[in-house]
Design a protein around this motif. Structure first.
Motif, PDB file in Angstrom:
ATOM      1  N   ALA A  17       0.835  -1.203   0.000  1.00 56.43           N
ATOM      2  CA  ALA A  17       0.000   0.000   0.000  1.00 56.43           C
ATOM      3  C   ALA A  17       0.871   1.254   0.000  1.00 56.43           C
ATOM      4  CB  ALA A  17      -0.923  -0.015   1.214  1.00 56.43           C
ATOM      5  N   HIS A  20       2.152   1.798  -3.498  1.00 54.37           N
ATOM      6  CA  HIS A  20       1.053   2.254  -4.344  1.00 54.37           C
ATOM      7  C   HIS A  20       0.800   3.746  -4.138  1.00 54.37           C
ATOM      8  CE1 HIS A  20      -3.032   2.152  -6.190  1.00 54.37           C
ATOM      9  NE2 HIS A  20      -2.494   1.175  -6.903  1.00 54.37           N
ATOM     10  N   CYS A  53      -3.977  -0.385 -11.447  1.00 57.78           N
ATOM     11  CA  CYS A  53      -4.339  -1.736 -11.014  1.00 57.78           C
ATOM     12  C   CYS A  53      -4.847  -1.707  -9.570  1.00 57.78           C
ATOM     13  CB  CYS A  53      -3.117  -2.638 -11.117  1.00 57.78           C
ATOM     14  SG  CYS A  53      -3.481  -4.408 -10.990  1.00 57.78           S
ATOM     15  N   ASP A  54      -5.904  -2.432  -9.311  1.00 59.08           N
ATOM     16  CA  ASP A  54      -6.351  -2.607  -7.935  1.00 59.08           C
ATOM     17  C   ASP A  54      -5.216  -3.188  -7.107  1.00 59.08           C
ATOM     18  OD1 ASP A  54      -8.680  -3.096  -5.877  1.00 59.08           O
ATOM     19  OD2 ASP A  54      -7.625  -5.012  -6.053  1.00 59.08           O
ATOM     20  N   LEU A  55      -5.013  -2.686  -5.893  1.00 60.95           N
ATOM     21  CA  LEU A  55      -3.870  -3.098  -5.084  1.00 60.95           C
ATOM     22  C   LEU A  55      -3.844  -4.605  -4.869  1.00 60.95           C
ATOM     23  CD1 LEU A  55      -1.379  -2.418  -3.409  1.00 60.95           C
ATOM     24  CD2 LEU A  55      -2.892  -1.977  -1.459  1.00 60.95           C
ATOM     25  N   TYR A  56      -4.986  -5.190  -4.538  1.00 60.33           N
ATOM     26  CA  TYR A  56      -5.042  -6.640  -4.321  1.00 60.33           C
ATOM     27  C   TYR A  56      -4.659  -7.391  -5.593  1.00 60.33           C
ATOM     28  CZ  TYR A  56      -6.837 -11.308  -3.389  1.00 60.33           C
ATOM     29  OH  TYR A  56      -6.954 -12.676  -3.249  1.00 60.33           O
ATOM     30  N   ASP A  57      -5.169  -6.931  -6.745  1.00 57.64           N
ATOM     31  CA  ASP A  57      -4.843  -7.583  -8.011  1.00 57.64           C
ATOM     32  C   ASP A  57      -3.357  -7.450  -8.329  1.00 57.64           C
ATOM     33  OD1 ASP A  57      -7.473  -8.328  -8.365  1.00 57.64           O
ATOM     34  OD2 ASP A  57      -7.963  -6.602  -9.639  1.00 57.64           O
ATOM     35  N   ALA A  58      -2.785  -6.280  -8.028  1.00 62.97           N
ATOM     36  CA  ALA A  58      -1.358  -6.072  -8.274  1.00 62.97           C
ATOM     37  C   ALA A  58      -0.523  -7.012  -7.406  1.00 62.97           C
ATOM     38  CB  ALA A  58      -0.986  -4.618  -7.992  1.00 62.97           C
ATOM     39  N   GLN A  59      -0.925  -7.181  -6.164  1.00 60.70           N
ATOM     40  CA  GLN A  59      -0.201  -8.074  -5.258  1.00 60.70           C
ATOM     41  C   GLN A  59      -0.322  -9.518  -5.700  1.00 60.70           C
ATOM     42  OE1 GLN A  59      -2.073  -6.948  -1.572  1.00 60.70           O
ATOM     43  NE2 GLN A  59      -0.570  -5.335  -1.140  1.00 60.70           N
ATOM     44  N   GLU A  60      -1.524  -9.916  -6.116  1.00 56.33           N
ATOM     45  CA  GLU A  60      -1.740 -11.287  -6.582  1.00 56.33           C
ATOM     46  C   GLU A  60      -0.912 -11.559  -7.835  1.00 56.33           C
ATOM     47  OE1 GLU A  60      -5.615 -14.118  -7.031  1.00 56.33           O
ATOM     48  OE2 GLU A  60      -5.677 -12.220  -8.120  1.00 56.33           O
TER      49      GLU A  60
END
Length: 236
Positions: A17, A20, A53-60
């Motif tokens: 986060a 980001h 990119c959505d943070l969760y999607d970027a992490q995944e």
């Protein structure tokens, strides 16, 4: 060069986060990095992609690419030593070089993690940073090629790193690395089998005088014998 290495180091780290939130600042810093327009655009596109990119999607996506795909590992010695004992000694030597320069690392991260290595290089004189980075040129080229094949925006970061090395990747080492089968991170059983395989070697004298981590290991051992500021032996 040093500012660019720092920026790429951050962009190749896990997209937290905090990272980001700092992307606009990183994008602004590109203008001070001294990159030519083409390479500046490569990093700008990576920053824009991460920002959109959505943070969760970027992490995944990051975990899927770099943590679950051995052939895309961001740990440099993984591509040369695998899980062999030589990797452990290489880690010790690299850590000693960091310590000799007063560079402290977080205990939770391995010394050969590429973003960490780039952060270290970003505080070194430009010529020395370029020479050390150049010793990993074949790994950078292979990672760029594999990411490009996957149509990953992260290939942009490796294209910029390759340009910064000003070194030509060792053709033999590059060919051998690219010849290794790529694992499918979605196939967990196959992934387990890959991790159990023996480390791949590139011939009896691989790394002797070559541009790669074996030479890097010799240099960091020399640094361990010669503290920062002390004269280095030639061809260390």
């Amino acid at each position: 060069m040093n500012k660019t290495l720092k920026i790429v180091s951050l962009l190749l780290a896990y997209p937290s986060a905090e990272l980001h939130a700092a992307l606009p600042e990183l994008k602004a810093a590109l203008g001070e990095a001294g990159l030519d327009a083409r390479r500046g655009r490569l990093l700008e596109r990576l920053i824009d992609d991460l920002a959109a990119c959505d943070l969760y999607d970027a992490q995944e996506r990051y975990v899927f690419l770099f943590d679950r795909t051995r052939s895309l590992s961001l740990h440099l010695f993984e591509h040369v030593h695998g899980e062999s004992r030589d990797r452990g000694q290489a880690m010790v030597d690299l850590l000693a070089m960091y310590e000799a320069d007063g560079f402290e690392i977080d205990a939770k991260e391995l010394p050969d993690y590429l973003p960490l290595f780039l952060e270290y290089l970003s505080v070194k004189p430009a010529d020395e940073a370029g020479e050390l980075l150049g010793q990993t040129a074949h790994i950078l080229a292979v990672l760029r090629e594999r990411l490009k094949k996957r149509k990953s925006i992260y290939a942009n970061a490796f294209a910029v790193l390759e340009a910064l090395t000003r070194a030509k990747p060792d053709a033999g080492l590059t060919r051998d690395l690219l010849a290794m089968p790529e694992d499918d991170p979605a196939d967990l059983e196959a992934l387990d089998r890959v991790w159990e395989e023996e480390v791949v070697t590139f011939g009896g004298n691989a790394g002797e005088g070559a541009c790669g981590p074996d030479r890097l290991q010799r240099q960091v051992r020399a640094a361990r014998r010669n503290p920062a500021g002390a004269p280095q032996a030639p061809n260390a």
